[in-house]
Design a protein around this motif. Structure first.
Motif, PDB file in Angstrom:
ATOM      1  N   ILE A  63     149.106  54.037  97.855  1.00 21.98           N
ATOM      2  CA  ILE A  63     147.856  54.787  98.076  1.00 21.98           C
ATOM      3  C   ILE A  63     147.450  55.531  96.800  1.00 21.98           C
ATOM      4  CG2 ILE A  63     146.811  56.692  99.374  1.00 21.98           C
ATOM      5  CD1 ILE A  63     148.670  55.882 101.724  1.00 21.98           C
ATOM      6  N   ASP A  64     148.438  56.121  96.133  1.00 18.16           N
ATOM      7  CA  ASP A  64     148.178  56.855  94.887  1.00 18.16           C
ATOM      8  C   ASP A  64     147.594  55.932  93.828  1.00 18.16           C
ATOM      9  OD1 ASP A  64     148.075  58.901  93.073  1.00 18.16           O
ATOM     10  OD2 ASP A  64     150.208  58.914  92.634  1.00 18.16           O
ATOM     11  N   SER A  65     148.167  54.711  93.739  1.00 20.76           N
ATOM     12  CA  SER A  65     147.673  53.722  92.755  1.00 20.76           C
ATOM     13  C   SER A  65     146.235  53.336  93.044  1.00 20.76           C
ATOM     14  CB  SER A  65     148.562  52.473  92.777  1.00 20.76           C
ATOM     15  OG  SER A  65     149.877  52.797  92.412  1.00 20.76           O
ATOM     16  N   LEU A  66     145.906  53.172  94.336  1.00 22.10           N
ATOM     17  CA  LEU A  66     144.535  52.811  94.715  1.00 22.10           C
ATOM     18  C   LEU A  66     143.551  53.927  94.349  1.00 22.10           C
ATOM     19  CD1 LEU A  66     145.195  51.205  98.233  1.00 22.10           C
ATOM     20  CD2 LEU A  66     144.527  50.006  96.139  1.00 22.10           C
ATOM     21  N   ILE A  67     143.973  55.164  94.593  1.00 19.14           N
ATOM     22  CA  ILE A  67     143.096  56.302  94.256  1.00 19.14           C
ATOM     23  C   ILE A  67     142.868  56.375  92.749  1.00 19.14           C
ATOM     24  CG2 ILE A  67     142.931  58.829  94.231  1.00 19.14           C
ATOM     25  CD1 ILE A  67     144.392  58.840  96.923  1.00 19.14           C
ATOM     26  N   GLN A  68     143.948  56.207  91.978  1.00 18.53           N
ATOM     27  CA  GLN A  68     143.828  56.253  90.510  1.00 18.53           C
ATOM     28  C   GLN A  68     142.897  55.178  90.003  1.00 18.53           C
ATOM     29  OE1 GLN A  68     147.354  56.470  88.121  1.00 18.53           O
ATOM     30  NE2 GLN A  68     148.381  57.890  89.533  1.00 18.53           N
ATOM     31  N   THR A  69     143.045  53.963  90.550  1.00 15.25           N
ATOM     32  CA  THR A  69     142.204  52.830  90.120  1.00 15.25           C
ATOM     33  C   THR A  69     140.730  53.138  90.367  1.00 15.25           C
ATOM     34  OG1 THR A  69     143.972  51.268  90.612  1.00 15.25           O
ATOM     35  CG2 THR A  69     141.748  50.369  90.451  1.00 15.25           C
ATOM     36  N   ASN A  70     140.425  53.685  91.551  1.00 12.57           N
ATOM     37  CA  ASN A  70     139.024  53.975  91.888  1.00 12.57           C
ATOM     38  C   ASN A  70     138.482  55.182  91.123  1.00 12.57           C
ATOM     39  OD1 ASN A  70     138.360  51.934  93.918  1.00 12.57           O
ATOM     40  ND2 ASN A  70     140.022  52.857  95.092  1.00 12.57           N
ATOM     41  N   MET A  71     139.362  56.134  90.837  1.00 14.12           N
ATOM     42  CA  MET A  71     138.930  57.275  90.018  1.00 14.12           C
ATOM     43  C   MET A  71     138.491  56.800  88.636  1.00 14.12           C
ATOM     44  SD  MET A  71     139.386  60.412  91.580  1.00 14.12           S
ATOM     45  CE  MET A  71     140.084  61.660  90.522  1.00 14.12           C
ATOM     46  N   LYS A  72     139.269  55.930  88.036  1.00  8.59           N
ATOM     47  CA  LYS A  72     138.928  55.378  86.713  1.00  8.59           C
ATOM     48  C   LYS A  72     137.661  54.548  86.793  1.00  8.59           C
ATOM     49  CE  LYS A  72     143.649  55.288  84.887  1.00  8.59           C
ATOM     50  NZ  LYS A  72     144.785  54.422  84.470  1.00  8.59           N
ATOM     51  N   LEU A  73     137.535  53.809  87.899  1.00 11.50           N
ATOM     52  CA  LEU A  73     136.368  52.936  88.091  1.00 11.50           C
ATOM     53  C   LEU A  73     135.067  53.736  88.067  1.00 11.50           C
ATOM     54  CD1 LEU A  73     135.266  50.084  88.788  1.00 11.50           C
ATOM     55  CD2 LEU A  73     135.519  50.711  91.209  1.00 11.50           C
ATOM     56  N   TYR A  74     135.093  54.902  88.663  1.00 16.10           N
ATOM     57  CA  TYR A  74     133.896  55.742  88.737  1.00 16.10           C
ATOM     58  C   TYR A  74     133.855  56.827  87.658  1.00 16.10           C
ATOM     59  CZ  TYR A  74     132.891  53.515  93.203  1.00 16.10           C
ATOM     60  OH  TYR A  74     132.612  52.598  94.180  1.00 16.10           O
ATOM     61  N   GLY A  75     134.761  56.708  86.677  1.00 13.67           N
ATOM     62  CA  GLY A  75     134.756  57.674  85.575  1.00 13.67           C
ATOM     63  C   GLY A  75     135.074  59.088  86.021  1.00 13.67           C
ATOM     64  N   PHE A  76     136.009  59.171  86.956  1.00 16.55           N
ATOM     65  CA  PHE A  76     136.360  60.438  87.581  1.00 16.55           C
ATOM     66  C   PHE A  76     137.752  60.847  87.134  1.00 16.55           C
ATOM     67  CE2 PHE A  76     135.186  62.624  91.799  1.00 16.55           C
ATOM     68  CZ  PHE A  76     134.080  63.203  91.216  1.00 16.55           C
ATOM     69  N   LEU A  77     137.883  61.259  85.893  1.00 18.49           N
ATOM     70  CA  LEU A  77     139.205  61.565  85.350  1.00 18.49           C
ATOM     71  C   LEU A  77     139.531  63.036  85.583  1.00 18.49           C
ATOM     72  CD1 LEU A  77     138.862  59.559  82.002  1.00 18.49           C
ATOM     73  CD2 LEU A  77     139.813  58.785  84.179  1.00 18.49           C
ATOM     74  N   LEU A  78     140.011  63.304  86.800  1.00 18.16           N
ATOM     75  CA  LEU A  78     140.311  64.677  87.205  1.00 18.16           C
ATOM     76  C   LEU A  78     141.684  64.752  87.861  1.00 18.16           C
ATOM     77  CD1 LEU A  78     136.959  65.690  88.928  1.00 18.16           C
ATOM     78  CD2 LEU A  78     137.808  66.596  86.792  1.00 18.16           C
ATOM     79  N   GLU A  79     142.222  65.942  87.846  1.00 18.47           N
ATOM     80  CA  GLU A  79     143.449  66.173  88.616  1.00 18.47           C
ATOM     81  C   GLU A  79     143.119  66.062  90.100  1.00 18.47           C
ATOM     82  OE1 GLU A  79     145.473  69.788  87.816  1.00 18.47           O
ATOM     83  OE2 GLU A  79     145.390  69.556  85.638  1.00 18.47           O
ATOM     84  N   TYR A  80     144.044  65.551  90.882  1.00 14.46           N
ATOM     85  CA  TYR A  80     143.785  65.432  92.314  1.00 14.46           C
ATOM     86  C   TYR A  80     145.085  65.528  93.100  1.00 14.46           C
ATOM     87  CZ  TYR A  80     145.509  60.633  91.956  1.00 14.46           C
ATOM     88  OH  TYR A  80     146.298  59.521  91.743  1.00 14.46           O
ATOM     89  N   SER A  81     144.939  65.831  94.354  1.00 16.77           N
ATOM     90  CA  SER A  81     146.031  65.768  95.323  1.00 16.77           C
ATOM     91  C   SER A  81     145.510  64.987  96.516  1.00 16.77           C
ATOM     92  CB  SER A  81     146.453  67.169  95.768  1.00 16.77           C
ATOM     93  OG  SER A  81     146.860  67.939  94.659  1.00 16.77           O
ATOM     94  N   PHE A  82     146.389  64.422  97.282  1.00 12.84           N
ATOM     95  CA  PHE A  82     145.915  63.706  98.458  1.00 12.84           C
ATOM     96  C   PHE A  82     146.937  63.833  99.582  1.00 12.84           C
ATOM     97  CE2 PHE A  82     148.560  60.529  96.443  1.00 12.84           C
ATOM     98  CZ  PHE A  82     149.158  59.855  97.495  1.00 12.84           C
ATOM     99  N   GLY A  83     146.458  63.570 100.766  1.00  6.95           N
ATOM    100  CA  GLY A  83     147.312  63.604 101.937  1.00  6.95           C
ATOM    101  C   GLY A  83     146.965  62.454 102.867  1.00  6.95           C
ATOM    102  N   VAL A  84     147.958  61.961 103.567  1.00 10.31           N
ATOM    103  CA  VAL A  84     147.745  60.856 104.505  1.00 10.31           C
ATOM    104  C   VAL A  84     148.553  61.159 105.774  1.00 10.31           C
ATOM    105  CG1 VAL A  84     149.587  59.466 103.451  1.00 10.31           C
ATOM    106  CG2 VAL A  84     147.834  58.339 104.827  1.00 10.31           C
ATOM    107  N   SER A  85     147.913  60.972 106.916  1.00 11.46           N
ATOM    108  CA  SER A  85     148.590  61.265 108.193  1.00 11.46           C
ATOM    109  C   SER A  85     147.978  60.443 109.316  1.00 11.46           C
ATOM    110  CB  SER A  85     148.480  62.760 108.504  1.00 11.46           C
ATOM    111  OG  SER A  85     147.115  63.125 108.661  1.00 11.46           O
ATOM    112  N   ASN A  86     148.703  60.338 110.448  1.00 13.72           N
ATOM    113  CA  ASN A  86     148.159  59.695 111.635  1.00 13.72           C
ATOM    114  C   ASN A  86     148.509  60.518 112.876  1.00 13.72           C
ATOM    115  OD1 ASN A  86     150.841  59.142 112.211  1.00 13.72           O
ATOM    116  ND2 ASN A  86     150.735  57.013 111.474  1.00 13.72           N
TER     117      ASN A  86
END
Length: 404
Positions: A76-99
């Protein structure tokens, strides 16, 4: 342009600059809102794209049903990083995933503010997956986007305001100086006119053929010429002394001397004027440390000037008291009189050059005497204190350092 018009123009220009500043700030505010909307849209796109890619990974979805482990988090982290770069969004981030089953994982701290949520749905998922993206530096990013324009705009407006204030202040100052100069020349014309007229009349009398038979009157007319010439010289000297002090501090020539002796000398120099007014002057010289390093000539002139003022600004027989006292590393000289005093509203202005109080005594002068006193004391790094009550008298206290 009179003073009233200058103030009106100043207020109009100030109002125009204020409106310009408000418009500029409003424009920057609107720009910030647009930048924030674009930021939110990009963040949502990053999250939405990540959710789409995540739902396409059937094997990952199946494993998430069991638990959310390091492997799943890494993907999930890799997917977020890939999309952040894709949209030129080079920022620090945190994420959470739950069900809803209770499986959850959080990378970094997550707060409600600056957080973006989406739900991942897939037939391979037993429970919908909640994905949260937290961007802690959202405000910093927006400020950075508009920061250059904002600060340049504010700085330029402040510079314009400062230049406007400086220009307006200079105009008002020039207007005041012009008025004071006119008053000075007017006073000079009156002050010089009387001695010149008296000298002219005395000279004409002496030029007559019968001048040789004047006898005692010859001495009288000669004395008139000398006295009036002295008045002219004194007026010129006052102006020259003040101009000299304005040029540079080197006008002060310091030497060591006994201040009490200078006070005695000044009193003796003013004796004729004191006697003419039927005045009385008392000395209370209590300072034990009276040796001073200062400009002897200027201090002598100051004392004579202050005694002369005490004599002139008096409706009754002048009574003057000169005192000295030591305080720590300084000596204080105070001159107290029983004159007409000075209104409280003029206390701050009395030391301004060319300033004169309109009183019923109508004392002649240029309004430079006390300005000269103040300038001289300042150059000696001393203090000048005025205490005065209208119709009761005035006390001027000079404090001079002993170690200068």
């Amino acid at each position: 342009m009179n003073k009233k018009k200058i103030y009106i123009h100043a207020i109009c220009y100030a109002a125009a600059l204020l409106i310009l500043l408000i418009i500029q700030i409003n424009w920057i505010w609107k720009t910030a809102e647009i930048k924030e909307a674009l930021f939110n849209k990009k963040a949502s796109m990053v999250l939405s794209k990540t959710a789409d890619l995540l739902s396409e990974k059937k094997e990952l979805c199946s494993s998430i049903n069991e638990c959310i482990g390091d492997k799943e988090v890494y993907t999930i982290d890799s997917l977020i990083q890939t999309n952040m770069k894709l949209y030129g969004f080079l920022l620090e981030y945190s994420f959470g995933v739950s069900n809803k089953k209770g499986n959850k994982y959080f990378k970094g701290d997550i707060k409600k503010t600056n957080s973006f949520n989406t739900v991942v749905k897939n037939e391979n998922l037993l429970h919908d997956l909640d994905l949260v993206l937290y961007l802690p530096k959202k405000q910093e990013f927006i400020i950075k986007e508009i920061g250059g324009l904002f600060f340049i705009s504010i700085i330029m407006i402040l510079i314009v305001i400062f230049l406007f204030w400086k220009t307006t202040y200079s105009l008002i100052k020039e207007k005041r100086i012009l008025k004071e100069t006119k008053e000075l020349f007017n006073n000079m014309a009156h002050e010089f006119n009387t001695p010149i007229t008296n000298i002219n009349l005395a000279a004409k009398i002496l030029q007559r053929k019968e001048a040789n038979h004047l006898g005692k009157n010859l001495t009288h007319y000669s004395q008139i010429i000398l006295n009036e010439n002295k008045k002219l010289k004194d007026h010129v000297q006052k102006g020259l002394r003040l101009t000299e002090l304005d040029l540079c501090e080197t006008a002060i020539t310091k030497q060591e001397f006994d201040l009490h002796q200078v006070i005695d000398k000044a009193v003796k120099a003013m004796k004729i004027q004191i006697d003419n007014k039927n005045g009385k002057i008392n000395l209370l010289l209590r300072a034990e440390k009276m040796m001073l390093r200062a400009d002897k000539s200027h201090l002598f002139n100051i004392l004579c000037n202050l005694i002369d003022n005490a004599l002139k600004y008096s409706r009754k027989k002048p009574e003057i008291l000169i005192q000295t006292i030591n305080t720590e590393n300084s000596i204080k000289v105070s001159i107290t009189d029983n004159g007409i005093g000075i209104k409280k509203e003029f206390h701050q202005k009395i030391f301004n050059r060319f300033f004169r109080v309109n009183d019923d005594i109508k004392v002649k002068g240029f309004g430079i005497g006390l300005a000269y006193v103040k300038k001289t004391i300042d150059l000696h790094k001393g203090n000048l204190l005025l205490e005065s009550i209208e119709n009761k008298g005035t006390k001027l206290t000079i404090t001079l350092p002993l170690n200068e």
